[in-house]
Design an enzyme around this catalytic site. Structure first.
Site, PDB file in Angstrom:
ATOM      1  CG  ASP A 154       2.600 -10.596   8.832  1.00 34.50           C
ATOM      2  OD1 ASP A 154       3.970 -10.950   9.626  1.00 34.50           O
ATOM      3  OD2 ASP A 154       0.959 -10.498   8.575  1.00 34.50           O
ATOM      4  CG  ASP A 190      10.809 -15.468  14.495  1.00 28.50           C
ATOM      5  OD1 ASP A 190       8.920 -15.305  14.081  1.00 28.50           O
ATOM      6  OD2 ASP A 190      11.112 -14.611  13.973  1.00 28.50           O
TER       7      ASP A 190
HETATM    8  C1  LIG Z   1       5.209 -14.059   8.935  1.00 35.61           C
HETATM    9  S1  LIG Z   1       4.697 -14.371   7.870  1.00 35.61           S
HETATM   10  C2  LIG Z   1       4.553 -15.756   7.425  1.00 35.61           C
HETATM   11  C3  LIG Z   1       4.361 -16.971   7.006  1.00 35.61           C
HETATM   12  C4  LIG Z   1       4.833 -18.350   6.397  1.00 35.61           C
HETATM   13  N1  LIG Z   1       4.694 -18.500   7.456  1.00 35.61           N
HETATM   14  C5  LIG Z   1       6.265 -18.241   7.083  1.00 35.61           C
HETATM   15  O1  LIG Z   1       6.703 -19.005   8.546  1.00 35.61           O
HETATM   16  O2  LIG Z   1       7.418 -18.472   5.950  1.00 35.61           O
HETATM   17  C6  LIG Z   1       2.578 -13.991   8.265  1.00 35.61           C
HETATM   18  C7  LIG Z   1       2.216 -14.384   6.753  1.00 35.61           C
HETATM   19  O3  LIG Z   1       0.402 -14.510   7.464  1.00 35.61           O
HETATM   20  C8  LIG Z   1      -0.296 -13.894   6.412  1.00 35.61           C
HETATM   21  N2  LIG Z   1      -1.188 -13.289   7.004  1.00 35.61           N
HETATM   22  C9  LIG Z   1      -1.132 -12.518   8.020  1.00 35.61           C
HETATM   23  N3  LIG Z   1      -2.375 -11.586   8.659  1.00 35.61           N
HETATM   24  C10 LIG Z   1      -3.756 -12.843   7.605  1.00 35.61           C
HETATM   25  C11 LIG Z   1      -4.851 -13.122   7.887  1.00 35.61           C
HETATM   26  N4  LIG Z   1      -5.663 -12.442   9.153  1.00 35.61           N
HETATM   27  N5  LIG Z   1      -5.896 -13.703   7.010  1.00 35.61           N
HETATM   28  C12 LIG Z   1      -4.871 -14.331   6.015  1.00 35.61           C
HETATM   29  N6  LIG Z   1      -3.222 -14.643   6.087  1.00 35.61           N
HETATM   30  C13 LIG Z   1      -2.810 -13.352   6.829  1.00 35.61           C
HETATM   31  C14 LIG Z   1       0.822 -12.212   5.578  1.00 35.61           C
HETATM   32  O4  LIG Z   1       0.772 -12.170   4.452  1.00 35.61           O
HETATM   33  C15 LIG Z   1       1.564 -13.430   5.397  1.00 35.61           C
HETATM   34  O5  LIG Z   1       2.315 -13.730   4.381  1.00 35.61           O
END
Ligand SMILES: C[S@@+](CC[C@H](N)C(=O)[O-])C[C@H]1O[C@@H](n2cnc3c(N)ncnc32)[C@H](O)[C@@H]1O
Length: 247
Positions: A154, A190
């Site tokens: 994110d 991206d």
């Molecule tokens: C933009 S999404 C991408 C999801 C997947 N990797 C994809 O490419 O479709 C980022 C994911 O990271 C998770 N996330 C964000 N910060 C995190 C953290 N500190 N520990 C574990 N998961 C996290 C979010 O909940 C989200 O599902």
């Protein structure tokens, strides 16, 4: 939207470490402040779910099994933020001789991936809804990780949310502690500037080398994540970076 970052001053670096030690920016808040954080929810007992603060919960075998399986010499790979789990489940199925641990803070997504893992009878994969910054620190032994995948982290665009961004100097220290010498970090994004931020932080860290495209061979064939598929369908470029942990 703009993704802004700049080289840190010593004072800004110190602020990152102070925030880190105060547990600021953890998604869902600091689990150490949550009631009952030392026990697993009943739906997780006896299944492939782990929480770092509940490793000693003796109502189920989870903690004991997790410690035993991740302590041995078998190669270990980790994915942070696995979302729907497409990459992680596929990778665990392709490499049954390795252990895998996935961190994803959205418990609902973890429960969905758990059902898929069970229907595919994958026995080499653990899932956790810990914030990876806590899970990695407390549940994964030092110098244990062969490959760590962070796919489309994110960006947290807004200035007031920057503290939630995964990549910061203390997080890179944590990666340096957990990835074994000769292991690697695999990042996809991206958001070009996020890639630049990660490259800046990693290449200046004494434990890592700069991005090496040839390490893509170590990942090999893979199933793209939901976000990567979306980027492909919408013609958005994706940046891939691979950083070797120095020997
Ligand atoms: C933009 S999404 C991408 C999801 C997947 N990797 C994809 O490419 O479709 C980022 C994911 O990271 C998770 N996330 C964000 N910060 C995190 C953290 N500190 N520990 C574990 N998961 C996290 C979010 O909940 C989200 O599902």
């Amino acid at each position: 939207m703009d993704f802004a970052w700049e080289e840190l001053t010593p004072a800004q670096r110190a602020r990152h470490y102070a925030d880190w030690h105060a547990g600021k920016g953890l998604i869902g808040g600091d689990p150490r402040q949550r009631p009952d954080s030392d026990i697993l929810p009943s739906w997780a007992l006896g299944r492939s779910i782990v929480r770092a603060l509940a490793l000693d919960d003796c109502r189920g075998p989870n903690g004991e099994r997790f410690r035993r399986q991740t302590a041995g010499p078998i190669p270990l790979e980790i994915e942070i933020g696995f979302g729907r789990g497409d990459f992680l489940l596929d990778r665990a199925a392709r490499r049954p001789e390795r252990w895998f641990v996935g961190f994803e803070v959205r418990t609902k997504a973890v429960r969905l991936a758990l059902r898929r893992l069970e229907s595919q009878r994958l026995e080499n994969l653990w899932l956790s809804d810990d914030d990876a910054r806590v899970g990695l620190q407390l549940a994964i032994p030092d110098q244990r990780v062969d490959a760590l995948h962070v796919l489309f982290p994110d960006p947290w665009w807004k200035a007031q949310h920057k503290v939630k961004r995964l990549f910061s100097p203390p997080f890179v220290d944590l990666l340096a502690a957990k990835i074994r010498p000769g292991g690697y970090l695999h990042l996809k994004t991206d958001v070009e500037q996020y890639g630049e931020l990660v490259r800046h932080l990693l290449s200046r860290h004494p434990a890592f080398r700069d991005h090496r495209p040839e390490l893509a061979d170590r990942v090999g064939p893979y199933r793209p994540t939901h976000r990567e598929n979306w980027c492909r369908q919408n013609g958005l470029p994706v940046w891939n970076c691979y950083f070797l942990r120095r020997e």
